[in-house]
Design a protein around this motif. Structure first.
Motif, short mmCIF file in Angstrom:
data_model
loop_
_atom_site.label_atom_id
_atom_site.label_comp_id
_atom_site.label_asym_id
_atom_site.label_seq_id
_atom_site.Cartn_x
_atom_site.Cartn_y
_atom_site.Cartn_z
N GLU A 1 6.69 18.88 -21.00
CA GLU A 1 6.67 20.16 -20.28
C GLU A 1 7.70 20.07 -19.15
N LYS B 1 6.44 28.16 -16.49
CA LYS B 1 6.02 26.99 -15.70
C LYS B 1 6.36 27.24 -14.23
N THR C 1 -0.50 26.21 -17.75
CA THR C 1 -1.62 25.55 -17.08
C THR C 1 -1.99 26.38 -15.86
N ARG C 2 -3.13 26.09 -15.27
CA ARG C 2 -3.51 26.82 -14.06
C ARG C 2 -2.51 26.57 -12.94
N THR D 1 0.73 25.78 -13.15
CA THR D 1 2.01 26.46 -13.34
C THR D 1 1.88 27.98 -13.23
N ARG E 1 -8.20 29.45 -19.13
CA ARG E 1 -8.39 28.23 -19.91
C ARG E 1 -8.73 28.58 -21.36
N GLU F 1 -6.99 19.66 -17.86
CA GLU F 1 -6.31 20.66 -18.66
C GLU F 1 -6.45 20.36 -20.15
N HIS G 1 -4.38 21.78 -22.45
CA HIS G 1 -3.07 21.97 -23.08
C HIS G 1 -3.22 22.73 -24.40
N TYR H 1 -2.45 26.06 -25.59
CA TYR H 1 -1.61 27.15 -25.08
C TYR H 1 -1.98 28.46 -25.76
#
Length: 425
Positions: A27, A69, A110-111, A113, A148, A175, A177, A179
């Motif tokens: 990432e 991101k 992610t939370r 980013t 999430r 996380e 991950h 997506y």
């Protein structure tokens, strides 16, 4: 117009997004200068397709970064639109509100980013907070969504992305991950759920996650960037541009179908290829380099291929992605003449050269795991009649012939000058 909005939209020196360390080799944050290079390529294509029109002066165009991101693409798009729409929407606050609520959309990976992206674009991690330059949102997320998402496990792997359950089924504290963009088989429905109905995006752009742990040996990981490309095409944008690893050109685990699809797609209009990933992402080790491409839905044709490596001269050529006699992408433009000579010899069109087919390089090497054996395979020390002797790392070993799941026609084949397996007599 508030001083906060005025401050946020003027030049930034230094730019904080040039100083943020990458999350990982999977990432990777996009440097601002490189993001702007990609936006320049997009703007040039738009102008060529629209009689010289300025992309950034069109208030109807919608942009989506489905894996934002740092928020760099959305921020730079907003900056360009703010300048480009100045004549049509003179009031700065009205202009900014229009851009951020009607034109610029993102999905955080992610939370963390998602918060970073909102801070970059709205100047606040809360889109409707008092410091936000957008004044029309009623939610914290605004148009940069994140929630999430859980993997869909089956036989130890995620059915959508292939992630290892052992590695990523870690509980609520970490996380996943998983997506959101690729964890659905109804992407248009998901976009409607996130941003409202009738969400047709003109441009999808960004830098997707590259790979996830697939549960293989050691740190084995499977590429997932191709899933983002394929999903984005499903949304049918007018333009699609992404930065991805360049290994798909000729190799990569599980990339055969993706490579075939990309090389056969004449809507792929440009590829900028960087042989060294460090030229784009300093300090990031990505073997095989990286590339960014531009896919143009409505204007198919040849692809402009540009190759860059450090201080070498830049090489550019407009050509088909898949040449006759090749099933992989010829990375170097200069290599095309060599390929054409070899194909001419094989077809009998060249009388001046002679090359036995058995000596062609693709006749002497094979693909990964040609016999279905893992690269870590170790055979038995002694063999019995009917077993197959394996030339393996460190010497030889033996395995029962019925354990060979692929490439049986190569065993003991006289036509193979360098055969890997021999039967035990």
């Amino acid at each position: 117009m508030s001083t906060q909005a005025s401050f946020s939209l003027r030049g930034r020196n230094p730019d904080v997004l040039t100083c943020i360390a990458n999350l990982s080799n999977d990432e990777v944050f996009t440097p601002p200068d490189f993001a702007n290079r990609i936006l320049d390529t997009l703007a040039q294509a738009w102008a060529a397709d629209h009689g010289g029109a300025d992309l950034w002066a069109d208030k109807t165009v919608r942009f989506l970064d489905p894996f934002t991101k740092s928020g760099i693409f959305l921020r730079e798009i907003t900056t360009r639109l703010t300048k480009g729409l100045a004549q049509e929407i003179p009031n700065l606050q009205e202009r900014v509100n229009h851009i951020l609520t009607k034109q610029v959309f993102g999905i955080g990976i992610t939370r963390l980013t998602s918060l970073l992206a909102r801070r970059s674009v709205y100047c606040s991690k809360h889109a409707h907070g008092k410091h936000s330059i957008a004044k029309s949102f009623e939610s914290d997320a605004g148009n940069i969504w994140f929630e999430r998402i859980e993997h869909t496990w089956g036989n130890g792997k995620c059915s959508f992305c292939g992630a290892s359950q052992t590695a990523l089924d870690r509980g609520a504290g970490l996380e996943t991950h998983a997506y959101a963009f690729i964890h659905t088989d109804k992407i248009k429905t998901r976009m409607a759920e996130l941003f409202g109905t009738d969400m047709q995006f003109d441009v999808i752009i960004g830098n997707p996650p590259y790979q996830l742990n697939d549960g293989g040996y050691g740190t084995s990981a499977a590429p997932i960037y191709q899933l983002f490309v394929e999903q984005a095409k499903t949304l049918e944008p007018r333009y699609l541009s992404m930065i991805i690893p360049a290994r798909w050109f000729s190799g990569g685990k599980g990339l055969d179908e993706f490579r075939e699809s990309m090389l056969g797609d004449n809507r792929l209009r440009s590829i900028d290829d960087f042989l060294s990933a460090a030229d784009v992402f300093p300090g990031v080790g990505l073997k095989g380099g990286v590339c960014y491409f531009l896919w143009n839905r409505d204007h198919p044709g040849s692809c402009q291929v540009t190759t860059r490596f450090k201080d070498w001269p830049v090489s550019t050529a407009s050509r088909p992605l898949l040449e006759a006699g090749a099933d992989v992408f010829i990375r170097f433009n200069e290599g095309l003449s060599i390929l054409k000579k070899v194909v001419a010899v094989e077809s009998g069109e060249s009388a001046s050269l002679s090359l036995p087919k058995s000596k062609r390089f693709d006749r002497l090497v094979s693909s990964r795991k040609p016999f279905g054996l893992e690269t870590t395979f170790k055979g038995k020390a002694r063999g019995r009649a009917g077993d197959v002797m394996v030339y393996q790392n460190g010497g030889t070993g033996y395995v029962a012939r019925n354990s060979i799941s692929a490439g049986e026609h190569l065993i003991d084949g006289r036509c193979q000058e360098f055969c890997v397996l021999r039967s035990v007599k």
